[in-house]
Design a protein around this motif. Structure first.
Motif, PDB file in Angstrom:
ATOM      1  N   HIS A   1      10.246   7.222   0.315  1.00 16.75           N
ATOM      2  CA  HIS A   1       9.582   7.782  -0.856  1.00 16.75           C
ATOM      3  C   HIS A   1       8.589   8.820  -0.354  1.00 16.75           C
ATOM      4  O   HIS A   1       8.050   8.701   0.755  1.00 16.75           O
ATOM      5  CB  HIS A   1       8.849   6.674  -1.629  1.00 16.75           C
ATOM      6  CG  HIS A   1       9.770   5.628  -2.152  1.00 16.75           C
ATOM      7  ND1 HIS A   1      10.497   5.784  -3.311  1.00 16.75           N
ATOM      8  CD2 HIS A   1      10.090   4.408  -1.663  1.00 16.75           C
ATOM      9  CE1 HIS A   1      11.220   4.707  -3.523  1.00 16.75           C
ATOM     10  NE2 HIS A   1      10.996   3.853  -2.534  1.00 16.75           N
TER      11      HIS A   1
ATOM     12  N   THR B   1      17.252  14.571  -2.953  1.00 16.32           N
ATOM     13  CA  THR B   1      17.558  14.371  -4.365  1.00 16.32           C
ATOM     14  C   THR B   1      17.574  15.719  -5.064  1.00 16.32           C
ATOM     15  O   THR B   1      17.304  16.753  -4.451  1.00 16.32           O
ATOM     16  CB  THR B   1      16.525  13.435  -5.022  1.00 16.32           C
ATOM     17  OG1 THR B   1      15.230  14.026  -4.890  1.00 16.32           O
ATOM     18  CG2 THR B   1      16.529  12.061  -4.368  1.00 16.32           C
TER      19      THR B   1
ATOM     20  N   CYS C   1       5.999   8.602  -5.933  1.00 16.09           N
ATOM     21  CA  CYS C   1       7.113   9.313  -5.319  1.00 16.09           C
ATOM     22  C   CYS C   1       7.563  10.427  -6.259  1.00 16.09           C
ATOM     23  O   CYS C   1       7.756  10.203  -7.449  1.00 16.09           O
ATOM     24  CB  CYS C   1       8.267   8.346  -5.036  1.00 16.09           C
ATOM     25  SG  CYS C   1       9.667   9.147  -4.218  1.00 16.09           S
TER      26      CYS C   1
ATOM     27  N   ARG D   1      12.231  10.989 -12.604  1.00 18.73           N
ATOM     28  CA  ARG D   1      11.492  10.859 -11.361  1.00 18.73           C
ATOM     29  C   ARG D   1      11.401   9.392 -10.948  1.00 18.73           C
ATOM     30  O   ARG D   1      11.383   8.490 -11.777  1.00 18.73           O
ATOM     31  CB  ARG D   1      10.086  11.418 -11.527  1.00 18.73           C
ATOM     32  CG  ARG D   1       9.358  11.463 -10.212  1.00 18.73           C
ATOM     33  CD  ARG D   1       8.046  12.155 -10.179  1.00 18.73           C
ATOM     34  NE  ARG D   1       7.524  12.619 -11.425  1.00 18.73           N
ATOM     35  CZ  ARG D   1       6.234  12.761 -11.636  1.00 18.73           C
ATOM     36  NH1 ARG D   1       5.367  12.471 -10.717  1.00 18.73           N
ATOM     37  NH2 ARG D   1       5.805  13.200 -12.790  1.00 18.73           N
TER      38      ARG D   1
ATOM     39  N   HIS E   1      14.784  18.093   0.873  1.00 20.80           N
ATOM     40  CA  HIS E   1      14.775  16.844   0.103  1.00 20.80           C
ATOM     41  C   HIS E   1      16.203  16.471  -0.254  1.00 20.80           C
ATOM     42  O   HIS E   1      17.070  17.327  -0.399  1.00 20.80           O
ATOM     43  CB  HIS E   1      13.891  16.948  -1.142  1.00 20.80           C
ATOM     44  CG  HIS E   1      14.289  18.022  -2.099  1.00 20.80           C
ATOM     45  ND1 HIS E   1      15.184  17.809  -3.121  1.00 20.80           N
ATOM     46  CD2 HIS E   1      13.915  19.330  -2.183  1.00 20.80           C
ATOM     47  CE1 HIS E   1      15.341  18.932  -3.796  1.00 20.80           C
ATOM     48  NE2 HIS E   1      14.583  19.875  -3.246  1.00 20.80           N
TER      49      HIS E   1
ATOM     50  N   THR F   1      13.261  19.493  -8.810  1.00 16.44           N
ATOM     51  CA  THR F   1      12.398  18.975  -9.876  1.00 16.44           C
ATOM     52  C   THR F   1      12.743  19.536 -11.246  1.00 16.44           C
ATOM     53  O   THR F   1      12.580  18.832 -12.238  1.00 16.44           O
ATOM     54  CB  THR F   1      10.908  19.239  -9.568  1.00 16.44           C
ATOM     55  OG1 THR F   1      10.723  20.616  -9.254  1.00 16.44           O
ATOM     56  CG2 THR F   1      10.435  18.381  -8.411  1.00 16.44           C
TER      57      THR F   1
ATOM     58  N   LEU G   1      10.356  12.268  -5.791  1.00 18.91           N
ATOM     59  CA  LEU G   1      11.803  12.460  -5.748  1.00 18.91           C
ATOM     60  C   LEU G   1      12.449  11.927  -7.025  1.00 18.91           C
ATOM     61  O   LEU G   1      11.811  11.225  -7.812  1.00 18.91           O
ATOM     62  CB  LEU G   1      12.392  11.730  -4.539  1.00 18.91           C
ATOM     63  CG  LEU G   1      11.889  12.184  -3.172  1.00 18.91           C
ATOM     64  CD1 LEU G   1      12.460  11.293  -2.081  1.00 18.91           C
ATOM     65  CD2 LEU G   1      12.234  13.644  -2.918  1.00 18.91           C
TER      66      LEU G   1
ATOM     67  N   LEU H   1       9.249  20.194  -4.656  1.00 15.97           N
ATOM     68  CA  LEU H   1       9.444  19.266  -3.550  1.00 15.97           C
ATOM     69  C   LEU H   1       9.388  20.009  -2.213  1.00 15.97           C
ATOM     70  O   LEU H   1       8.936  21.137  -2.151  1.00 15.97           O
ATOM     71  CB  LEU H   1      10.775  18.527  -3.722  1.00 15.97           C
ATOM     72  CG  LEU H   1      10.857  17.627  -4.959  1.00 15.97           C
ATOM     73  CD1 LEU H   1      12.259  17.069  -5.131  1.00 15.97           C
ATOM     74  CD2 LEU H   1       9.829  16.512  -4.874  1.00 15.97           C
TER      75      LEU H   1
END
Length: 119
Positions: free
Chosen positions: A42, A92, A32, A2, A90, A95, A34, A86
């Motif tokens: 962020h 990225t 953040c 993270r 998003h 999670t 992400l 998230l």
């Protein structure tokens, strides 16, 4: 892994966030959520707004604001797949992929605990 960036919630935005949040409570700073990155926006989770929507603190080097964003609907692999924590769209990885990387990295580290004598 993270992102490690944190941001204090400006007082005016904190008051607005408390009014909008489900719980009425908002932390004074947000990390953040992400995957690790150094540039761009962020996003720190502040609270849920309603089912399927959360309030996020969104910041960059030049701006900070609140964003009400729908939850990411993705679910991890396997029969007990975790939901992504998230928001929809998003940029990225999800999670659960970050958590898998963290577990993998911790398994590669040598243990600090030495086994004791057998009894």
């Amino acid at each position: 892994m993270r992102c490690t960036h944190w941001r204090r919630v400006p007082p005016g935005l904190a008051a607005e966030a408390r009014e909008r949040s489900t719980s009425g409570y908002v932390d004074s700073a947000a990390q953040c959520q992400l995957s690790a990155h150094n540039t761009g926006e962020h996003h720190g989770l502040l609270d849920d707004l309603e089912y399927g929507t959360a309030l996020w603190l969104r910041w960059s080097e030049t701006a900070v604001g609140l964003a009400a964003l729908p939850d990411c609907p993705a679910v991890g692999p396997g029969p007990d797949g975790q939901g992504c924590c998230l928001f929809l769209g998003h940029t990225t990885q999800h999670t659960w992929a970050d958590m898998e990387e963290e577990v993998s990295a911790s398994e590669d580290r040598p243990s600090l605990i030495q086994p004791g004598p057998a009894h």
